[in-house]
Each structure stands twice: as C-alpha cells, then as structure tokens.
Design a protein around this motif. Structure first.
Motif, PDB file in Angstrom:
ATOM      1  N   GLU A  62       0.805  -1.216   0.000  1.00 37.12           N
ATOM      2  CA  GLU A  62       0.000   0.000   0.000  1.00 37.12           C
ATOM      3  C   GLU A  62       0.838   1.266   0.000  1.00 37.12           C
ATOM      4  OE1 GLU A  62      -2.845  -0.115   3.123  1.00 37.12           O
ATOM      5  OE2 GLU A  62      -3.975  -1.786   2.261  1.00 37.12           O
ATOM      6  N   ASN A  96      -4.732   1.682 -10.843  1.00 36.40           N
ATOM      7  CA  ASN A  96      -3.666   1.860  -9.856  1.00 36.40           C
ATOM      8  C   ASN A  96      -2.350   2.298 -10.503  1.00 36.40           C
ATOM      9  OD1 ASN A  96      -2.856   1.640  -7.055  1.00 36.40           O
ATOM     10  ND2 ASN A  96      -1.625  -0.121  -7.676  1.00 36.40           N
ATOM     11  N   GLN A 109      -0.767   2.630  -5.050  1.00 36.27           N
ATOM     12  CA  GLN A 109      -0.684   1.819  -3.826  1.00 36.27           C
ATOM     13  C   GLN A 109      -0.140   0.447  -4.211  1.00 36.27           C
ATOM     14  OE1 GLN A 109      -4.626   1.802  -2.039  1.00 36.27           O
ATOM     15  NE2 GLN A 109      -4.033   3.401  -0.593  1.00 36.27           N
ATOM     16  N   ARG A 111       0.657  -3.285  -4.442  1.00 33.61           N
ATOM     17  CA  ARG A 111      -0.051  -4.520  -4.108  1.00 33.61           C
ATOM     18  C   ARG A 111       0.913  -5.691  -4.254  1.00 33.61           C
ATOM     19  NH1 ARG A 111      -4.164  -3.164  -8.835  1.00 33.61           N
ATOM     20  NH2 ARG A 111      -2.071  -3.145  -9.764  1.00 33.61           N
TER      21      ARG A 111
END
Length: 794
Positions: A62, A96, A109, A111
């Motif tokens: 994150e 993302n 973020q 992952r």
C-alpha cells in the motif's frame, strides 16, 4: 552514363546543422545533362543509453512507488512504454497505474501482485531501446493476532502457571517483511485450590434400646467436609445393631405378618421342587452318556502328552523384534509382562546362533568387518530400520556376566553394563545408538525443550538383574528450582512416556537419574530409547548454547562466507557439525564459546562489525541477522546457523580482521574477535579429531572398568553391611558426593555396587583410583591396604 548527386553549400550546412533539407540527382551523358526531381530528406536517430533508468526497490504494501525513466536522446523524440514481466502496462486497464508526462511509472498503492520486473522501453521510427529491468518487491510486515484465552492452570493443586499466545499472522510476513516484535507467549502465575477429600467424624454414642430391640449411632462427613471437588466420604452414615443379644421378644405378629410368612413358605416350597426336577434331569442325561460311549480313547485322543525338552540355546538371549516405523512402534514379544522377572520368557530367534557345549567366547567388536556384519544382521529386523545404517553413531558388543562398556566416540554417550547385570550363563549382543533429530519424532508440549540427545540402547526387553548406566550430555543451565526435568522413554507402542521426574520421589525403582553440570547418568533395568526433556518454571531458566564459527579452507573467489552455528552445548551436537564442515571443506576460525539462552521469548541476533572498508565489504543489507526464539528453544532443529557473506575488494587480500557479536535480546551475549589469514590459518585444526584417534567403542570384561574386580568385591562386602558408627556405604556416597538419592541405593541388593558403578560411569577412562582409595579409607572400616592386590589377582 555518369550519375552525380549535387548538393549546394547551403544544403551541406543543412545536412550537419538542420533536421531537413532538399536534394537533387544530376546525370551527364553524350546527349546532355538530365536532372531529377528534387527530393525531401529528413534526419532521424535514437541514442543507445537512457539518460535515467528505473532502479530496483523494496516497498511496503500500500506504499506509493515511482519508477523514473528518461529515454535516450533522439529525433524524433522517443515514445515511452512500460513492461511488467515482459507484458505491456496499460494505465487504461489498471486504475492503480499512472504514466506521467516525464515518462515515470507511478504505482499509487503497491499490491502483492505488483511484485515484478519493470522495464522502460523507448522507440521512434529509427530504433527501439530497452532499459535494464528494475525488480519491485512488495513486502508485508508481520502483525500480531489477538491473544488467545488464558490456558488452565498447569497444576491441579497449589501454585502453577498459565499462558496465552498469539501468532504473527495478522498479516503473515511476506517477501522479506519484518517479523513481529515482542513476545508471542505470555505466562502468568496462578494458584489452584487443592481438592480436599471428606472424612468421617467420630461415631456418636449408641442410642437407647428401642421397642424393636435395636439401637443406633451416627457420624458426619465433616472432619473435614469435602471441598474444591474433593471426594465424598465412603461408608454408612447410620449404623444399627440388636441391643438385647437376640433375646428380645417382640410382640406377636398380626394378620399382615402372618400373610407374609405364608407367602415366603410357598416360595421356598417351589424352589425345592425346581431343584429336585433339575437333579433328576441331570442324572438321566449322565446315564445316557455312559451308555453311548463304547471306547474311552475317544475322549483322550486330542490330549496326548507332550514332552518338552529345553535346548542348550535357551541360555542365550535371542530376540525377534518387530519394531518398525520412525516413531518406534514396538510389536511382538519384546515387551516384558508385568508378572515379574521370574515369568519373563524370551522366544528363540536367529540373532545369535547357539554356542558350543559349555564354551562361551567373547568378541571385541571393533573391526569394521564385524561392524558391517552386525549392522547387516540387525537390518533384517524391522525395528532396526529406524536405526542409522552406518556404524558412525552406533556401538555394539557381545557381553556376559562380566559386563562391559559401549561408547560412541566424541559424543559423551556411553552405556555401562556392570558385573552380574547379565545373568550367568547368558550372552547378550547389545547395541548403543545415537539418533539424529530427523530420524525420531519426539513430540513436545507447551514450553518443553529437548535438553539431551535421543539415545537408544537394546535390545529392549532383555532381562537385567542390575541396572545399567546410560551416560549422555545435556545443556541444562541455572538452578533446579527453575526447571521441571523429566526423563522420557519410548514405550512398546511407540508413545513417549515420563518414567522419572528429577527431584521428585520416583514412582518406580526401575529408573534413577544422577544429574551433573554437563552430563546425566541414567540407571535403568529396562533398555530402550531415552531423552531428557525440560519445561521452564520461570524466565530465569536457561539452556547452554555452543557458538561455533567456520569458514572455507580455500577461497578461490572474492566472496568469503563465515558460518556461525548455534548448537545445544553437548558433545554429540558439536561432533555432528564438525563432521558436516569437514565434508564441506570448512575450518574452525575461533574457539567455541558458550551462551546462556533464557526462556524470555526473545530472539537471538548476530551482527558483524569493525571490518576494514578499504579491504572488505559485507553483503548483509540489514544491520543484523536474527534466529527466532522457538527455533532455538525447542532443541529439535539441528545445525541452526547464520552466514555472513563478505567480499574482498582485491584478490590479493588475505588478512581478515573483524568482530562478530551474538546476543539474545535483553539477555546474554558473546563477542568473537577474528584476526586471521584466510589462506593458511590452521590454529584451531586440533579441534577436529581424526577418526583414527578415537577410542574403542566396545570394551568387554575387566578391561571396561577402572576398579579391579577383586578390589571391587572387597569394598562391596565390607560396606554393604550397615554399621552403627556410620562406616558403611552411606558414608562412602557422602565422601564421593553421590548422596543426592540415598533411598535409590538402599532399594538395591548391593548399595555399594550402585555407588561404584556410578563412579565408573563418571570417571572412565581418566578416573583417579587414589582418590577413591582415600575416600574408602576415610570411611573407617577400610584403609589404603585394601588396594594392595597383586596384578595376577586383578
């Protein structure tokens, strides 16, 4: 025909300074000059090297990530795209992901799925360039789960402890993420009320004799009353008796009593009639049977007499064990029945062939050929499938009533078979085996820890008339008040049972353990598989660790590895690592040291310091390495070690100087100062004992004992008899500091023999007979002349 391309001066200037220009082709021939149409020329290129390439990174989950990329210079300017594991990254499909106008790749973020190799690709009409791949590792730091409920109190009576635990699974560390800090187990003292069983009070006085010619008395369950789950009183609370010695004349029966008596008489008459009918039926059947039997041999042909003659081989111990599986499940007839030694019967087998008539030969079982033959014979029995196939961790020998000794060299493990432990007329073939942890599964509960090697001696089930003594090392440290120590033995069914709790009154006289600073001596009349297990009672309990440093004997490359082993402080563990490193070509680079590892749930940390940066550099990314607490505390994981990888900055560098620190968080620590030449340092080579220098693994008869046989018999006959002045075996035990459990010696037919056997087990082969003679002389009944026995008599 001649062809030329004419370019004006202005056009040449454009060629080297401008991106675009015009050119025209001119051809001359006999017929004249011909000019082509003007052509438009455009210059394009793309340099090879990126101005800025993405770099590898490790990021927490994150967390935002930015991978910069500045493409090579080119005309026209290059277009940039990103690859993830060689697949195109499309921001339109993944919200993302973002590619900035400066061509940087942004992960909003991170992952776990974003862990991959990322490549920046630049291209135009001329060429296509790829940057070096940058590895992005998304790690997850561990987090503690919630605490479990407190366990029940460890004792059902009195002071004990309870615990609760948590796990590092919320979340579980991934991809090199940090392990949870802090304790995963908490202990708390608790007190349980002891159950009190009820007991009767005194009987009350007899009551006055009543109209029915009886009197009574009572008592109460009140001294004490049952509480805290204790048992109720057993027995009657009220007691009645005739108070007139059967002379009391009660009143005449009424009509109801008369009817009752008539009914009882009718029932009695019926029973008598039924009994008579039964007798008549039986007599008739018996008469019919006698008439039908013509030849009485029909009843006896199935029970012909059998003549049983014991063979001469019955005096030999022969076994047929069927003790298969790695968990040591015993089967067959090797389990002694609980009827006592007199009823123990061992079937004949094929492990020993019968000896000649009255001729008993003892073999000194040291040659390798005999070892191979012995192991080959044992391998035919399913029990020995769980034993090592080689002879490095096994000793064996053939023994009779004279006794002997088995030793596994350089391990501290030995088995003493005292004189007369084997019944006269019998010969046993005995083995002693040191197991590796991966060979035998020893279940440990709670905070238990293995404190000794796992050792087998056998065959199990043999008849011994005196206890043998099994010696092995241990790593217990601190006082006995901090430990609950138990001797475990594997049963015939394969389960591990507690046969002795050290410091408590023994439940049976079959076992006793003399615990000393670094070794324990186990008296046992039943051979089998043993291990010493401990459970800490407080955080002050600690076990000894042996810290050993190894490095390669030769270093052909620039890399140099230092391996730091954290072992249980027993000789067998050190021997195993020595042999392993010898096979790997390692050498000892420092004298081993001892560290006291406490039951504080804190991990062990290792770091390297003070290394000359101009000659060496460490490849360790973190400031220290760490071994989890439970990996060490359980004692079931051998060869625990950490490796420090160093790199020489020059092949000519041979001198290494540094410090290695090893410490338990909030606990004990050790420091190693290394100053050696990696090419020719052999200062610690004497720690590696050559195999050719080890002692004989089996000694038979008098050669296995320090005390000559005749002297031993004199001491036993003199001190076994109790003496009012105290000049007996009790005083000898006190003089030799062996009086911690006098009651065990007293339970044996010869207490003095037990003391001398223990002295032999503790002091072989370097025992000082003069000190023993002085101790006997101080008892008062003997003096030093007791030892004046000729060599021929010995």
């Amino acid at each position: 025909m001649e062809v030329r391309i004419e370019i004006t001066r202005q056009q040449v200037e454009k060629l080297f300074g401008l991106e675009e220009y015009w050119c025209q082709c001119v051809a001359w021939s006999s017929s004249g000059t011909t000019k082509s149409q003007k052509a438009f020329v455009r210059i394009a290129y793309l340099r090879k090297n990126f101005e800025q390439e993405p770099t590898a990174r490790e990021v927490s989950i994150e967390q935002g990530v930015v991978l910069p990329c500045r493409p090579p210079e080119g005309i026209p300017p290059a277009e940039v795209e990103w690859l993830r594991n060689e697949e195109l990254v499309d921001p339109a499909l993944d919200a993302n992901v973002l590619v900035t106008p400066e061509h940087s790749l942004v992960l909003r973020q991170a992952r776990l799925a974003d862990t991959a190799n990322y490549t920046c690709v630049a291209k135009n009409i001329v060429a296509r360039r790829r940057s070096a791949s940058a590895a992005i590792t998304v790690y997850v730091n561990g987090g503690w789960s919630t605490w479990t409920q407190w366990s029940g109190c460890s004792t059902s009576c009195g002071r004990g402890w309870q615990k609760r635990s948590r796990t590092c699974t919320n979340p579980t560390p991934l991809n090199g993420g940090a392990f949870c800090e802090g304790q995963n187990v908490q202990k708390s003292a608790c007190t349980t009320l002891c159950p009190v069983d009820g007991d009767w009070s005194e009987w009350s006085k007899w009551s006055v004799c009543g109209a029915e010619c009886t009197h009574w008395r009572s008592r109460e369950c009140s001294e004490p009353a049952p509480r805290n789950g204790g048992q109720e009183c057993h027995g009657p609370e009220l007691e009645t008796h005739n108070c007139t010695s059967e002379l009391c004349s009660p009143t005449a029966p009424g009509a109801e009593d008369l009817a009752l008596y008539v009914g009882l008489i009718a029932v009695a008459v019926c029973l008598v009639l039924l009994l008579l009918v039964g007798v008549l039926v039986y007599c008739r059947k018996k008469g019919g049977l006698d008439a039908d039997v013509a030849d009485s041999s029909i009843l006896t042909t199935g029970f012909q007499p059998v003549s049983i003659k014991p063979s001469k081989a019955d005096n030999l111990l022969t076994i047929q064990p069927d003790l298969s599986t790695a968990t040591m499940t015993y089967q067959g007839s090797l389990c002694p029945r609980q009827d006592g030694p007199a009823k123990l019967q061992l079937p004949n087998g094929h492990l020993l062939s019968p000896l000649g008539a009255g001729r008993h030969t003892l073999h000194h079982s040291s040659p390798a050929a005999e070892g191979a033959d012995f192991v080959a014979r044992l391998s035919t029995q399913s029990y020995f499938r769980s034993l090592p196939r080689g002879t490095a961790n096994m000793a064996y020998g053939t023994f009779n009533f004279l006794g002997g000794r088995l030793m596994i060299p350089n391990t501290g493990v030995s088995l003493l078979i005292p004189p007369d432990a084997i019944p006269r007329g019998k010969i046993y073939e005995v083995y002693l085996t040191l197991h590796k942890h991966e060979e035998v599964r020893l279940p440990l509960a709670g905070c238990q820890t293995l404190l000794s090697p796992i050792v087998s001696c056998g065959p199990p089930g043999v008849l011994l008339t005196r206890p043998a003594i099994l010696a092995m090392g241990h790593c217990v440290e601190a006082g006995a008040e901090h430990w609950s120590l138990r001797l475990k033995k594997q049963s015939c069914e394969g389960t591990w049972e507690d046969v002795l709790q050290l410091g408590a009154e023994p439940r049976t006289e079959l076992y006793y353990c003399q615990l000393e600073a670094q070794a324990c001596y186990i008296f046992t009349e039943q051979l089998g598989r043993f291990a010493l297990v401990g459970e800490s009672l407080s955080m002050a309990a600690s076990k000894r660790l042996k810290l050993v440093l190894f490095a390669p004997t030769a270093c052909p490359s620039l890399e140099y590895n230092i391996r730091v082993y954290c072992l249980s402080d027993t000789q067998d563990a050190l021997k195993e690592v020595m042999q392993l490193e010898k096979q790997m070509g390692g050498q000892l680079i420092g004298a081993p040291r001892v560290l006291h590892f406490k039951d504080s749930y804190h991990n062990l940390r290792l770091s390297i310091h003070d290394m000359p940066s101009s000659l060496w550099k460490s490849k360790l990314l973190a400031s220290y390495q760490e071994i989890p607490f439970y990996h060490i505390w359980s004692g079931l994981q051998p060869y625990l070690h950490c490796t420090f990888t160093l790199e020489r900055l020059s092949p000519s560098t041979c001198e290494l100087a540094c410090k290695i620190w090893i410490w338990q968080v909030e606990g004990d620590g050790q420091s190693f100062t290394i100053n050696c030449n990696i090419a020719k340092d052999t200062r610690f080579s004497d720690w590696l004992v050559p195999d050719s220098e080890v002692g004989s693994p089996a000694l038979v008869g008098p050669s296995a004992f320090k005390i000559p046989f005749l002297i031993r018999q004199k001491i036993i006959s003199s001190l076994d008899t109790p003496c009012a002045r105290g000049a007996d075996w009790r005083t000898l035990a006190q003089k030799l500091n062996l009086d911690s459990h006098v009651s065990f010696y007293a339970s044996k037919p010869s207490p003095t023999a037990m003391i001398l056997n223990l002295w032999e087990a503790r002091h072989f082969p370097n025992g000082n007979l003069s000190q023993l003679a002085a101790a006997v002389a101080e008892v008062g009944k003997q003096d030093s002349a007791l030892f004046a026995v000729s060599e021929a008599e010995c």
